[in-house]
Design an enzyme around this catalytic site. Structure first.
Site, PDB file in Angstrom:
ATOM      1  N   HIS A  34       0.840  -1.210   0.000  1.00  0.00           N
ATOM      2  CA  HIS A  34       0.000   0.000   0.000  1.00  0.00           C
ATOM      3  C   HIS A  34       0.875   1.260   0.000  1.00  0.00           C
ATOM      4  O   HIS A  34       0.533   2.260  -0.648  1.00  0.00           O
ATOM      5  CB  HIS A  34      -0.875   0.055   1.253  1.00  0.00           C
ATOM      6  CG  HIS A  34      -1.858  -1.066   1.362  1.00  0.00           C
ATOM      7  ND1 HIS A  34      -1.690  -2.105   2.241  1.00  0.00           N
ATOM      8  CD2 HIS A  34      -3.008  -1.313   0.700  1.00  0.00           C
ATOM      9  CE1 HIS A  34      -2.710  -2.937   2.132  1.00  0.00           C
ATOM     10  NE2 HIS A  34      -3.529  -2.487   1.198  1.00  0.00           N
ATOM     11  N   GLY A  94      -2.883  -1.941  -7.113  1.00  0.00           N
ATOM     12  CA  GLY A  94      -1.723  -2.820  -7.272  1.00  0.00           C
ATOM     13  C   GLY A  94      -1.948  -3.874  -8.355  1.00  0.00           C
ATOM     14  O   GLY A  94      -3.064  -4.351  -8.547  1.00  0.00           O
ATOM     15  N   ARG A 136      -2.068 -11.477   3.858  1.00  0.00           N
ATOM     16  CA  ARG A 136      -2.260 -12.908   4.174  1.00  0.00           C
ATOM     17  C   ARG A 136      -0.968 -13.602   4.568  1.00  0.00           C
ATOM     18  O   ARG A 136      -1.013 -14.690   5.134  1.00  0.00           O
ATOM     19  CB  ARG A 136      -2.835 -13.622   2.962  1.00  0.00           C
ATOM     20  CG  ARG A 136      -4.250 -13.224   2.731  1.00  0.00           C
ATOM     21  CD  ARG A 136      -4.759 -13.778   1.470  1.00  0.00           C
ATOM     22  NE  ARG A 136      -6.131 -13.346   1.281  1.00  0.00           N
ATOM     23  CZ  ARG A 136      -6.781 -13.460   0.161  1.00  0.00           C
ATOM     24  NH1 ARG A 136      -6.199 -14.010  -0.869  1.00  0.00           N
ATOM     25  NH2 ARG A 136      -8.020 -13.047   0.065  1.00  0.00           N
TER      26      ARG A 136
END
Ligand code: PAF
Length: 288
Positions: A37, A147, A187
């Site tokens: 990010h 992204g 994750r």
């Protein structure tokens, strides 16, 4: 840096920036911000004068079985990251600000969600397209940054903006990777250190696929090779696709630009990654 919760306030602040001749840029996020990010925020910062980061965990993109309640929420830290990386406005709407009582209008693409991750996540891209269009309507950015790791999401958003005449430039940003090559993702926190090491094979297999494509291999040969390499990740392969970058439809002979995308369940985490490839262009000899 300003903070706002209400869509009306955000629209007002953005419109006043536009009136001053400023270019408004948007980075939509669900928070739990990481290196990936940060790269999006920095790229957007370079391209705009008024940078908005939105943080909203969007329930409409979670399937009933997916864990919305346990999605990581780190708002204080996220706001700090936005400030440190030059955001002008952080938009943190509440649930009712985005989905008021009686909400019933959704954006649904007909074909793109029928590929890759969409097959295992019915309704996911409908939720993404809906919330992103709402954010576009509230902020009215000249550009918005996403992204390339979530390549299908990027393709869905590009198509939605084109189909619905949304006057926004969609910018795709390269994936941030760990030393092993593993794509940075929220994750990854669910993986043990040995699972993290093994997961480096995802990137290696994609690089091998790219090499094969440039020397003329077919989609099927590339998929076979990658499948073999992924065995060592001890993960369960969900899909390996060699496909068109826009439509995400399978390609057999790779003649121009294409994409290899894959998803593998490693331990508790479903990891996705992809690589843009270019096939060996066959020269057609003209007869004299
Ligand atoms: O990529 C994400 O974090 C989300 O899917 C997005 C684009 C912010 C929409 O909720």
């Amino acid at each position: 840096m300003k903070k706002a919760v209400s869509p009306e306030e955000v629209s007002r602040l953005c419109s006043s920036s536009r009136k001053k001749g400023k270019t408004v840029g948007l980075v939509p996020t669900m928070g739990a911000l990481h290196e990936g990010h940060i790269k999006l925020i920095r790229e957007c910062r370079k391209k705009c004068d008024f940078l908005v980061v939105s943080i909203f965990v969007n329930p409409a993109q979670f399937a009933p079985k997916e864990d919305l309640k346990n999605y990581p929420r780190t708002l204080k830290r996220d706001i700090l990251i936005c400030r440190e990386n030059g955001a002008d406005l952080v938009f943190t709407p509440g649930m009712k600000d985005i989905y008021p009582c009686g909400f019933e209008t959704y954006v649904e693409l007909e074909k793109l969600p029928a590929h890759l991750c969409g097959l295992k996540r019915p309704g996911h891209f409908r939720g993404v397209a809906t919330v992103v269009l709402k954010l576009f309507n509230i902020v009215r950015p000249a550009l918005a940054v996403f992204g390339k790791k979530d390549y299908q999401q990027l393709a869905v958003i590009r198509k939605m903006a084109r189909d619905l005449n949304v006057p926004v430039k969609i910018v795709g940003v390269e994936t941030v990777r760990a030393k092993s090559g593993l794509a940075v993702s929220s994750r990854n926190r669910y993986l043990s250190s040995s699972e993290l090491d093994n997961a480096g094979i995802l990137r290696k297999s994609l690089l091998e696929g790219k090499r094969m494509a440039s020397s003329g291999a077919s989609g099927a040969a590339i998929k076979r090779k990658i499948k073999g390499m992924l065995k060592s990740s001890r993960g369960r392969v969900d899909y390996i696709s060699v496909c068109d970058r826009e439509t995400l439809e399978d390609v057999k002979e790779i003649q121009g630009k294409a994409l290899i995308a894959l998803a593998v369940q490693v331990g508790p985490a479903r990891l996705i990654d992809n690589i843009e490839i270019t096939g060996a262009v066959r020269k057609i000899q003209k007869r004299k």
